[in-house]
Design an enzyme around this catalytic site. Sequence first.
Site, PDB file in Angstrom:
ATOM      1  N   LYS A  31       0.876  -1.176   0.000  1.00  0.00           N
ATOM      2  CA  LYS A  31       0.000   0.000   0.000  1.00  0.00           C
ATOM      3  C   LYS A  31       0.908   1.219   0.000  1.00  0.00           C
ATOM      4  O   LYS A  31       1.635   1.471   0.954  1.00  0.00           O
ATOM      5  CB  LYS A  31      -0.906   0.008   1.226  1.00  0.00           C
ATOM      6  CG  LYS A  31      -1.881   1.183   1.272  1.00  0.00           C
ATOM      7  CD  LYS A  31      -2.845   1.039   2.447  1.00  0.00           C
ATOM      8  CE  LYS A  31      -3.905   2.129   2.427  1.00  0.00           C
ATOM      9  NZ  LYS A  31      -3.412   3.406   2.970  1.00  0.00           N
TER      10      LYS A  31
ATOM     11  N   GLY B  80      -7.696  10.175   9.481  1.00  0.00           N
ATOM     12  CA  GLY B  80      -7.955  10.260  10.905  1.00  0.00           C
ATOM     13  C   GLY B  80      -8.936  11.326  11.350  1.00  0.00           C
ATOM     14  O   GLY B  80      -9.190  11.480  12.541  1.00  0.00           O
TER      15      GLY B  80
ATOM     16  N   ALA C 222      -9.351   6.694   4.021  1.00  0.00           N
ATOM     17  CA  ALA C 222      -9.110   7.865   4.876  1.00  0.00           C
ATOM     18  C   ALA C 222     -10.345   8.728   5.043  1.00  0.00           C
ATOM     19  O   ALA C 222     -11.037   9.065   4.076  1.00  0.00           O
ATOM     20  CB  ALA C 222      -7.963   8.719   4.352  1.00  0.00           C
ATOM     21  N   GLY C 223     -10.617   9.071   6.305  1.00  0.00           N
ATOM     22  CA  GLY C 223     -11.650  10.037   6.646  1.00  0.00           C
ATOM     23  C   GLY C 223     -13.012   9.456   6.969  1.00  0.00           C
ATOM     24  O   GLY C 223     -13.876  10.168   7.480  1.00  0.00           O
TER      25      GLY C 223
ATOM     26  N   ASN D 160      -9.616   2.535   9.686  1.00  0.00           N
ATOM     27  CA  ASN D 160      -8.729   2.317  10.822  1.00  0.00           C
ATOM     28  C   ASN D 160      -9.189   3.127  12.029  1.00  0.00           C
ATOM     29  O   ASN D 160      -9.749   2.588  12.985  1.00  0.00           O
ATOM     30  CB  ASN D 160      -7.290   2.650  10.459  1.00  0.00           C
ATOM     31  CG  ASN D 160      -6.285   2.269  11.530  1.00  0.00           C
ATOM     32  OD1 ASN D 160      -5.082   2.379  11.350  1.00  0.00           O
ATOM     33  ND2 ASN D 160      -6.733   1.790  12.681  1.00  0.00           N
ATOM     34  N   THR D 161      -8.987   4.444  11.986  1.00  0.00           N
ATOM     35  CA  THR D 161      -9.227   5.279  13.155  1.00  0.00           C
ATOM     36  C   THR D 161     -10.623   5.111  13.732  1.00  0.00           C
ATOM     37  O   THR D 161     -10.797   4.980  14.954  1.00  0.00           O
ATOM     38  CB  THR D 161      -8.991   6.760  12.802  1.00  0.00           C
ATOM     39  OG1 THR D 161      -7.632   6.931  12.383  1.00  0.00           O
ATOM     40  CG2 THR D 161      -9.261   7.660  13.997  1.00  0.00           C
TER      41      THR D 161
END
Length: 265
Positions: A98, A159, A185-186, A207-208
């Site tokens: 990645k 994040g 992301a986001g 993830n976050t």
Amino acid sequence: MADLLKIADREFSSRLIIGTGKFPSNQIMEQAIKASGAQIVTSALKRLNTEDSGSEDMLEFIPKDIVLLPNTSGVRNAEEAVFAAKMSREALGTNWIKLEIHPDAKYLLPDVKETLKATEQLVKEGFVVLPYIQADPVACKQLEEMGAATVMPLASPIGTNKGIRNKDLLQIIIDNSNVPVVIDAGIGAPSHAAEAMEMGASACMINTAIAIADNPILMATAFAKAIEAGREGFLAGLGTTSVFAQATSPLTAFLDEEQANIDML
């Protein structure tokens, strides 16, 4: 036929890719991965203990049937990214990478020029490249033409949990891509993931939002369900929107008929 996600020469029944950062512990991370049903897990190379250092090895907490997708988070340019990818292949025995190049530590936005440069070189050297990139339809098409296995445009900065802030651009990317589009992301809530999948995205990278939840394991399950529901909604074909109300039954005609019957009495 099974609705499978195909990346390069691999097929996956899950369309959720999960990250490994920010979890309270490796044990909770392991349970969240299992609860999510994810078949691809990504981790920064700097977090993977590939030597016998005596410290707890995060790799031991990633289920053995999971595809490990190392990422180059922390590199600042194409040269560093290619070096990191080669180290990863040597240490972990995988040519999947990645690609993340974000030299700006404040916003962690991908460097388009360096990402294109690194992708071109890594593809030539036999890597399966999954590049993190701006929600830029031109750059995504260039990455595809260079041989990237997917494109991974951001919904909003890493994040932030702000959700999909680039919807129009993401839709253009999805509509014109011939490789899987993974929204990366986001995404901060299951509803955001469902929306991305309803747009026709191939998968979501989370993830976050999972790791910092009060209950990461339950949140992982929620995201899995949301992605599945969003995908089914896309496949079923969402109804068109309308400016004006559209009656679901012929109420006016019914009343007219009843009035006519009364008048005849």
